[in-house]
Design a protein around this motif. Structure first.
Motif, mmCIF file in Angstrom:
data_model
loop_
_atom_site.group_PDB
_atom_site.id
_atom_site.type_symbol
_atom_site.label_atom_id
_atom_site.label_comp_id
_atom_site.label_asym_id
_atom_site.label_seq_id
_atom_site.Cartn_x
_atom_site.Cartn_y
_atom_site.Cartn_z
ATOM 1 N N ASP A 18 0.802 -1.215 0.000
ATOM 2 C CA ASP A 18 0.000 0.000 0.000
ATOM 3 C C ASP A 18 0.839 1.270 0.000
ATOM 4 O O ASP A 18 0.302 2.367 0.022
ATOM 5 C CB ASP A 18 -0.986 0.004 1.162
ATOM 6 C CG ASP A 18 -0.297 0.011 2.519
ATOM 7 O OD1 ASP A 18 0.946 -0.006 2.558
ATOM 8 O OD2 ASP A 18 -1.009 0.033 3.542
ATOM 9 N N ASN A 20 2.619 2.460 2.347
ATOM 10 C CA ASN A 20 2.697 3.070 3.684
ATOM 11 C C ASN A 20 3.959 2.581 4.381
ATOM 12 O O ASN A 20 3.932 1.602 5.107
ATOM 13 C CB ASN A 20 1.440 2.712 4.483
ATOM 14 C CG ASN A 20 1.420 3.411 5.827
ATOM 15 O OD1 ASN A 20 2.242 4.288 6.082
ATOM 16 N ND2 ASN A 20 0.487 3.021 6.670
ATOM 17 N N ASP A 21 5.065 3.227 4.125
ATOM 18 C CA ASP A 21 6.345 2.867 4.744
ATOM 19 C C ASP A 21 6.619 3.820 5.903
ATOM 20 O O ASP A 21 7.554 4.614 5.869
ATOM 21 C CB ASP A 21 7.483 2.937 3.720
ATOM 22 C CG ASP A 21 7.389 1.841 2.681
ATOM 23 O OD1 ASP A 21 6.845 0.776 3.017
ATOM 24 O OD2 ASP A 21 7.868 2.049 1.557
ATOM 25 N N ASP A 22 5.779 3.754 6.900
ATOM 26 C CA ASP A 22 5.913 4.610 8.085
ATOM 27 C C ASP A 22 7.262 4.321 8.754
ATOM 28 O O ASP A 22 7.513 3.188 9.168
ATOM 29 C CB ASP A 22 4.755 4.328 9.041
ATOM 30 C CG ASP A 22 4.837 5.142 10.311
ATOM 31 O OD1 ASP A 22 5.491 6.196 10.285
ATOM 32 O OD2 ASP A 22 4.242 4.711 11.318
ATOM 33 N N PRO A 23 8.165 5.312 8.892
ATOM 34 C CA PRO A 23 9.491 5.081 9.485
ATOM 35 C C PRO A 23 9.418 4.577 10.928
ATOM 36 O O PRO A 23 10.228 3.764 11.341
ATOM 37 C CB PRO A 23 10.163 6.455 9.418
ATOM 38 C CG PRO A 23 9.389 7.258 8.455
ATOM 39 C CD PRO A 23 8.018 6.683 8.398
ATOM 40 N N GLN A 24 8.445 5.065 11.693
ATOM 41 C CA GLN A 24 8.326 4.604 13.082
ATOM 42 C C GLN A 24 7.934 3.138 13.137
ATOM 43 O O GLN A 24 8.441 2.380 13.960
ATOM 44 C CB GLN A 24 7.309 5.460 13.847
ATOM 45 C CG GLN A 24 7.792 6.863 14.096
ATOM 46 C CD GLN A 24 6.738 7.708 14.786
ATOM 47 O OE1 GLN A 24 5.560 7.407 14.719
ATOM 48 N NE2 GLN A 24 7.185 8.769 15.452
ATOM 49 N N HIS A 25 7.017 2.739 12.253
ATOM 50 C CA HIS A 25 6.587 1.338 12.205
ATOM 51 C C HIS A 25 7.756 0.441 11.782
ATOM 52 O O HIS A 25 7.984 -0.616 12.363
ATOM 53 C CB HIS A 25 5.410 1.195 11.239
ATOM 54 C CG HIS A 25 4.845 -0.176 11.168
ATOM 55 N ND1 HIS A 25 4.131 -0.734 12.210
ATOM 56 C CD2 HIS A 25 4.913 -1.117 10.195
ATOM 57 C CE1 HIS A 25 3.771 -1.958 11.874
ATOM 58 N NE2 HIS A 25 4.237 -2.210 10.657
ATOM 59 N N LYS A 26 8.511 0.887 10.797
ATOM 60 C CA LYS A 26 9.674 0.114 10.328
ATOM 61 C C LYS A 26 10.733 0.008 11.425
ATOM 62 O O LYS A 26 11.300 -1.052 11.648
ATOM 63 C CB LYS A 26 10.270 0.752 9.078
ATOM 64 C CG LYS A 26 11.452 -0.036 8.525
ATOM 65 C CD LYS A 26 11.846 0.461 7.173
ATOM 66 C CE LYS A 26 13.055 -0.193 6.589
ATOM 67 N NZ LYS A 26 13.592 -1.364 7.165
ATOM 68 N N ASP A 29 9.569 -2.500 13.970
ATOM 69 C CA ASP A 29 9.744 -3.864 13.446
ATOM 70 C C ASP A 29 11.208 -4.289 13.474
ATOM 71 O O ASP A 29 11.534 -5.418 13.842
ATOM 72 C CB ASP A 29 9.219 -3.961 12.008
ATOM 73 C CG ASP A 29 7.701 -4.012 11.941
ATOM 74 O OD1 ASP A 29 7.063 -4.221 13.002
ATOM 75 O OD2 ASP A 29 7.160 -3.843 10.830
#
Length: 173
Positions: A18, A20-26, A29
């Motif tokens: 989608d 949505n490469d959110d830096p915080q989410h990455k 992870d």
């Protein structure tokens, strides 16, 4: 039927992309993955079981020099589990003498001994405990203490209450 299945599969694949490469989410992870790998690479916990020094060990390895000895329990005549001296500390594990180096900057005990010693696979700390002063072997001052042995991964591998008594070089025997 086959066409419907391919359509569902295509939507599922596209949902994963989608954009949505959110830096915080990455970052979260990545941190989770790193923690998992570190946990998997830790060796299994193995308790350390020090053996008491015999009078023969003390004479053979010249452990009666100036320094301090940790004895489990509260009796002055208990055999020591750890010997702390000005330049080295000593444990007996699996019948073998294990020397440890003084940790620079650690608290100094009477007779020039120290509170923390470092070995190749573990480190040791002598921690003073609340309580009054007593008598050790030969009338030396003794106080309540705890011997804590940590493994290379900072886990407590041995913990014992007892007493520390220190003797100066004039009391070598």
């Amino acid at each position: 039927m086959m066409r419907a299945w391919l359509a569902v599969l295509g939507v599922a694949v596209l949902a994963g992309c989608d954009g949505n490469d959110d830096p915080q989410h990455k970052a979260a992870d990545d941190a989770h993955d790193v923690a998992l790998v570190e946990r998997l690479n830790q060796p299994p916990f193995k308790p350390v079981l020090p053996q008491a020094f015999t009078t023969e060990d003390i004479a053979r390895y010249d452990l009666a020099r100036a320094g301090c000895m940790f004895r489990p329990g509260n009796k002055a005549d208990e055999a020591p589990l750890f010997v702390a001296q000005e330049d080295r500390g000593y444990l007996k594990i699996d019948g073998k003498l294990r020397p440890l180096a003084v940790k620079s900057g650690s608290a100094e005990l009477p007779s020039g001994a120290h509170s923390t010693y470092i070995g190749t696979s573990n480190w040791i700390e002598l921690v003073a405990q609340a309580g009054g002063e007593g008598s050790g072997p030969g009338g030396a001052k003794a106080w309540p203490s705890r011997l804590v042995i940590h493994d290379a991964n900072e886990r407590v591998a041995f913990d014992s209450l007892g007493q520390v008594s220190c003797a100066g070089s004039a009391e070598k025997g």
